[in-house]
Design an enzyme around this catalytic site. Structure first.
Site, short mmCIF file in Angstrom:
data_model
loop_
_atom_site.label_atom_id
_atom_site.label_comp_id
_atom_site.label_asym_id
_atom_site.label_seq_id
_atom_site.Cartn_x
_atom_site.Cartn_y
_atom_site.Cartn_z
N LYS A 57 0.84 -1.21 0.00
CA LYS A 57 0.00 0.00 0.00
C LYS A 57 0.87 1.26 0.00
CE LYS A 57 -2.07 -1.01 3.94
NZ LYS A 57 -1.45 -2.31 4.33
N ARG A 91 -9.01 1.13 9.62
CA ARG A 91 -8.55 -0.23 9.89
C ARG A 91 -9.59 -1.02 10.68
NH1 ARG A 91 -2.52 0.46 9.44
NH2 ARG A 91 -1.68 -1.60 9.60
N ARG A 94 12.05 -6.31 4.91
CA ARG A 94 11.93 -4.85 4.73
C ARG A 94 12.96 -4.11 5.56
NH1 ARG A 94 6.14 -2.07 5.40
NH2 ARG A 94 6.25 -2.76 7.54
N ARG A 150 12.16 -2.01 11.00
CA ARG A 150 11.09 -1.50 11.86
C ARG A 150 10.89 -2.43 13.04
NH1 ARG A 150 5.75 0.19 8.59
NH2 ARG A 150 4.76 -1.09 10.17
N ARG A 201 0.30 -8.75 13.79
CA ARG A 201 -0.31 -7.75 12.90
C ARG A 201 -1.22 -8.42 11.88
NH1 ARG A 201 4.97 -5.48 10.99
NH2 ARG A 201 3.86 -4.28 9.43
#
Ligand code: ADP
Length: 218
Positions: free
Chosen positions: A13, A90, A129, A162, A173
């Site tokens: 996204k 969300r 990531r 992160r 998550r």
């Protein structure tokens, strides 16, 4: 044009919102980025959000709603012709409050784009990531590596991971996504504004699909 980007963490996204917001002159409003900025600046919102985010849980609706509404109110000042909401809403509660807010501002949603990505792909993307510590630019150890391993191309600084991209937090998550966020697909389908994009492929391929979609959406 006012868009919502839906999809699990790691669906792409943020990456695609960054590109599309530039080509269509839209403000890219990424809830997670705005929250992380608040943490960095030590605001009271940031202090409330910090531990919740590190655990991969959701920040309470009321806090996120007022944060996002303040951002949407800034659109004109920033010279944007609309917005892309990335990572917001969300929950169904957030979506309902957003509807009320937009109606009060005489604004409408153009489309909700659902980034449809498989669990195996998002886990692989999130665990590889890496971020530039200076401007937050996203890299991936395999799919989008920097020119020099572990170093940001623009600033020459070591890349960081992160906090919530640790395996256990990624699982949390994803569970939160399935429970709280996935029902939004049905919510926007019922409103007739849902568009699906198959998001398992590499970024350029997904980019092409989005461009095709916007030949239709406008
Ligand atoms: P991702 O989509 O990859 O999980 P984000 O940067 O969008 O990453 O979000 C990171 C974290 O910020 C979430 O796990 C959650 O704790 C918090 N967050 C972001 N958006 C929202 C939201 N709309 N409502 C509640 N919490 C949010």
């Amino acid at each position: 044009m006012n868009l919502i980007f839906l999809g699990p963490p790691g669906a792409g996204k943020g990456t695609h919102a960054e590109v599309l917001s530039k080509t269509k002159n839209l403000c890219h409003l990424a809830a997670g980025d705005i929250l992380r900025r608040n943490i960095k600046e030590g605001t009271s919102l940031g202090m409330e959000a910090k531990d919740i985010m590190a655990k991969g849980e959701l920040v309470p609706d009321m806090l996120v709603n007022s944060m996002m509404f303040a951002e949407i109110k800034m659109l004109k000042v920033k010279g944007c012709e609309g917005f892309i909401l990335d990572g917001y809403p969300r929950t169904i509660g957030q979506a309902e409050e957003l509807d009320k807010f937009l109606a009060s501002e005489k604004m409408t949603l153009t489309a909700a784009i659902n980034f449809d990505a498989s669990e195996a792909v998002v886990v692989e993307r999130l665990s590889g990531r890496r971020l530039c510590a200076v401007d937050g630019k996203i890299y991936h150890v395999k799919n989008m590596p920097p020119k020099v391993e572990g170093i940001c191309d623009c600033h020459g600084q070591p890349l960081v991971t992160r906090k919530d991209d640790q395996p256990e937090t990624i699982r949390k998550r994803l569970a939160v996504y399935h429970e709280s966020t996935k029902p939004l697909i049905e919510y926007y389908a019922r409103k007739g504004i849902l568009r699906n994009v198959q998001a398992d492929g590499d970024a350029p391929l997904v980019q092409e699909k989005i461009a095709k979609l916007f030949e239709k959406v406008g």
